[in-house]
Design a protein around this motif. Structure first.
Motif, short mmCIF file in Angstrom:
data_model
loop_
_atom_site.label_atom_id
_atom_site.label_comp_id
_atom_site.label_asym_id
_atom_site.label_seq_id
_atom_site.Cartn_x
_atom_site.Cartn_y
_atom_site.Cartn_z
N ASP A 240 5.09 4.42 1.94
CA ASP A 240 4.68 3.02 2.01
C ASP A 240 4.51 2.59 3.47
OD1 ASP A 240 7.22 2.62 3.07
OD2 ASP A 240 8.03 1.66 1.26
N GLU A 241 4.29 1.30 3.69
CA GLU A 241 4.01 0.79 5.03
C GLU A 241 5.19 1.01 5.98
OE1 GLU A 241 2.50 -3.18 4.96
OE2 GLU A 241 1.11 -2.76 3.33
N ASP A 242 6.41 0.86 5.49
CA ASP A 242 7.58 1.12 6.33
C ASP A 242 7.63 2.58 6.75
OD1 ASP A 242 8.39 -1.51 6.23
OD2 ASP A 242 9.78 -1.20 4.56
N ASP A 243 7.25 3.47 5.84
CA ASP A 243 7.22 4.90 6.17
C ASP A 243 6.20 5.18 7.26
OD1 ASP A 243 9.10 5.43 4.17
OD2 ASP A 243 7.56 5.74 2.65
N VAL A 244 5.04 4.50 7.19
CA VAL A 244 4.02 4.70 8.21
C VAL A 244 4.53 4.22 9.57
CG1 VAL A 244 1.72 3.94 8.98
CG2 VAL A 244 2.09 4.60 6.59
N THR A 245 5.21 3.08 9.60
CA THR A 245 5.78 2.59 10.85
C THR A 245 6.78 3.59 11.42
OG1 THR A 245 5.52 0.28 10.17
CG2 THR A 245 7.11 0.72 11.92
N MET B 100 0.84 -1.20 0.00
CA MET B 100 0.00 0.00 0.00
C MET B 100 0.88 1.25 0.00
SD MET B 100 -3.00 -0.98 2.73
CE MET B 100 -3.86 0.55 2.37
N ALA B 101 0.33 2.31 -0.52
CA ALA B 101 1.06 3.57 -0.57
C ALA B 101 0.08 4.72 -0.40
CB ALA B 101 1.83 3.71 -1.88
N TRP B 102 0.54 5.80 0.23
CA TRP B 102 -0.30 6.95 0.49
C TRP B 102 0.38 8.22 0.00
CZ3 TRP B 102 0.74 2.94 3.68
CH2 TRP B 102 -0.34 2.18 4.16
N LYS B 103 -0.39 9.10 -0.61
CA LYS B 103 0.11 10.42 -0.96
C LYS B 103 0.16 11.26 0.31
CE LYS B 103 -1.59 10.44 -5.72
NZ LYS B 103 -2.48 11.12 -6.70
N VAL B 104 0.87 12.39 0.26
CA VAL B 104 1.08 13.18 1.46
C VAL B 104 -0.26 13.71 2.00
CG1 VAL B 104 1.51 15.34 0.21
CG2 VAL B 104 2.48 15.02 2.50
N GLY B 105 -1.17 14.09 1.12
CA GLY B 105 -2.46 14.58 1.59
C GLY B 105 -3.27 13.50 2.27
N GLU B 106 -3.22 12.28 1.75
CA GLU B 106 -3.92 11.15 2.35
C GLU B 106 -3.33 10.83 3.72
OE1 GLU B 106 -5.13 8.66 -1.68
OE2 GLU B 106 -3.15 8.38 -0.77
N LEU B 107 -2.01 10.82 3.80
CA LEU B 107 -1.35 10.52 5.07
C LEU B 107 -1.68 11.59 6.10
CD1 LEU B 107 0.53 8.40 6.29
CD2 LEU B 107 2.47 9.84 5.65
N SER B 108 -1.72 12.85 5.66
CA SER B 108 -2.10 13.95 6.55
C SER B 108 -3.50 13.74 7.10
CB SER B 108 -2.00 15.27 5.80
OG SER B 108 -2.57 16.33 6.56
N ARG B 109 -4.43 13.40 6.22
CA ARG B 109 -5.83 13.23 6.64
C ARG B 109 -5.98 12.05 7.60
NH1 ARG B 109 -9.48 9.88 4.60
NH2 ARG B 109 -8.22 9.49 2.75
N LEU B 110 -5.27 10.96 7.35
CA LEU B 110 -5.42 9.76 8.16
C LEU B 110 -4.74 9.88 9.52
CD1 LEU B 110 -4.85 7.09 5.36
CD2 LEU B 110 -7.00 7.54 6.58
N THR B 111 -3.67 10.64 9.61
CA THR B 111 -2.92 10.74 10.86
C THR B 111 -3.27 11.97 11.68
OG1 THR B 111 -1.11 11.95 9.80
CG2 THR B 111 -0.96 9.53 9.85
N GLY B 112 -3.88 12.98 11.05
CA GLY B 112 -4.14 14.23 11.75
C GLY B 112 -2.95 15.18 11.76
N LEU B 113 -1.83 14.77 11.17
CA LEU B 113 -0.67 15.64 11.04
C LEU B 113 -0.86 16.54 9.83
CD1 LEU B 113 2.10 12.95 11.60
CD2 LEU B 113 1.36 14.67 13.25
N THR B 114 -0.35 17.76 9.92
CA THR B 114 -0.49 18.66 8.78
C THR B 114 0.51 18.28 7.69
OG1 THR B 114 1.13 20.27 9.60
CG2 THR B 114 -1.16 20.53 10.33
N VAL B 115 0.18 18.66 6.45
CA VAL B 115 1.11 18.44 5.35
C VAL B 115 2.41 19.18 5.62
CG1 VAL B 115 1.50 18.90 2.89
CG2 VAL B 115 -0.72 18.04 3.66
N ARG B 116 2.30 20.37 6.22
CA ARG B 116 3.49 21.14 6.54
C ARG B 116 4.41 20.36 7.49
NH1 ARG B 116 3.15 27.27 8.74
NH2 ARG B 116 2.25 27.48 6.67
N THR B 117 3.81 19.69 8.48
CA THR B 117 4.62 18.90 9.42
C THR B 117 5.32 17.75 8.70
OG1 THR B 117 3.18 19.41 11.30
CG2 THR B 117 4.51 17.40 11.46
N LEU B 118 4.62 17.06 7.81
CA LEU B 118 5.23 15.96 7.06
C LEU B 118 6.36 16.47 6.17
CD1 LEU B 118 1.98 14.02 6.11
CD2 LEU B 118 3.69 13.35 7.81
N HIS B 119 6.16 17.61 5.55
CA HIS B 119 7.22 18.20 4.74
C HIS B 119 8.42 18.57 5.61
CE1 HIS B 119 4.40 19.53 1.20
NE2 HIS B 119 4.58 18.21 1.27
#
Length: 243
Positions: free
Chosen positions: A42-47, A1-20
């Motif tokens: 990917d999944e390793d990135d989520v971990t 599985m793979a997530w775009k930055v916006g999807e990861l932001s929405r799922l985790t509650g972290l802002t896109v700015r924080t991920l950047h």
């Protein structure tokens, strides 16, 4: 599985700015890119991201998080530590809830139930946020420091902050060199006001910075707090003064 930055932001509650930001400082680099160049996690990135979030909540500054991750922390151990930390938070929140419930049940005019329930919600939110960035001992130290400063000094600082932010913003907008003496005077006052909050305690100072970093957009939107660009400008002025 793979997530775009916006999807990861929405799922985790972290802002896109924080991920950047995590990517810029080398904490979390997306493992892939789409054909259009968009980040893919990917999944390793989520971990790894969970490890970062958990370590931050446990009180580690970002540079220490990087060091800890380099040591390949055992995920099971981290989960247990995180669970213990959340347990302490729940205990504190239950105690707060009990105190406020008692206040509501014994409430008298001019405070009605709606006012007290709104107050409960606000206090719970503030307490929960504070405990994400400060230990119980640090929260007590902050309360003692507020008592030492007194309400007049605190009110004066609260009035000065918006004025100071506006002055520094005007210099930034005008393109003034941060090495200019008037900018450095403003920067010096900026750091004096921050010193009034943390009193030179490195733990309180780091907690303040972590809280601001994680909530910068909300602080700027709701309280008129400084932007990232403004903080960087003041920091450059301070560094220029030290040279």
């Amino acid at each position: 599985m793979a997530w775009k930055v916006g999807e990861l932001s929405r799922l985790t509650g972290l802002t896109v700015r924080t991920l950047h930001h995590y990517e810029r400082i080398g904490l979390l680099t997306p493992s892939g890119r789409t054909g259009g160049g968009h980040r893919l996690y990917d999944e390793d990135d989520v971990t790894r991201l969970y490890r970062i979030v958990a370590l931050r909540e446990l009180g580690l500054p970002l540079d220490a998080v990087g060091t800890a991750l380099a040591g390949e922390l055992d995920l099971a151990d981290l989960l247990r530590s995180h669970l213990e930390h959340v347990g302490h938070q729940l205990t504190a929140l239950r105690a707060l809830h009990a105190r406020l419930s008692t206040l509501v049940s014994a409430g008298r005019a001019p405070y009605g139930p709606d006012d007290l329930l709104a107050l409960m919600d606000e206090v719970n939110t503030v307490e929960d946020t504070m405990r994400n960035y400060f230990s119980e001992e640090q929260i007590q130290a902050l309360a003692e420091r507020r008592a030492q400063l007194g309400p007049e000094a605190i009110a004066a600082a609260e009035r000065e902050w918006p004025e100071l932010i506006a002055k520094v913003q005007a210099e930034l907008d005008a393109g003034t060199d941060p090495a200019e003496p008037r900018v450095q005077e403003l920067a010096a006052r900026w750091w004096e006001l921050l010193e009034g909050f943390h009193g030179g305690d490195p733990g309180l100072r780091d907690g303040l910075y972590r809280m601001r970093d994680a909530n910068s957009e909300q602080i700027q939107r709701e309280y008129g707090g400084p932007s990232d660009a403004l903080i960087a400008y003041v920091t450059r002025a301070r560094e220029a003064a030290a040279d």
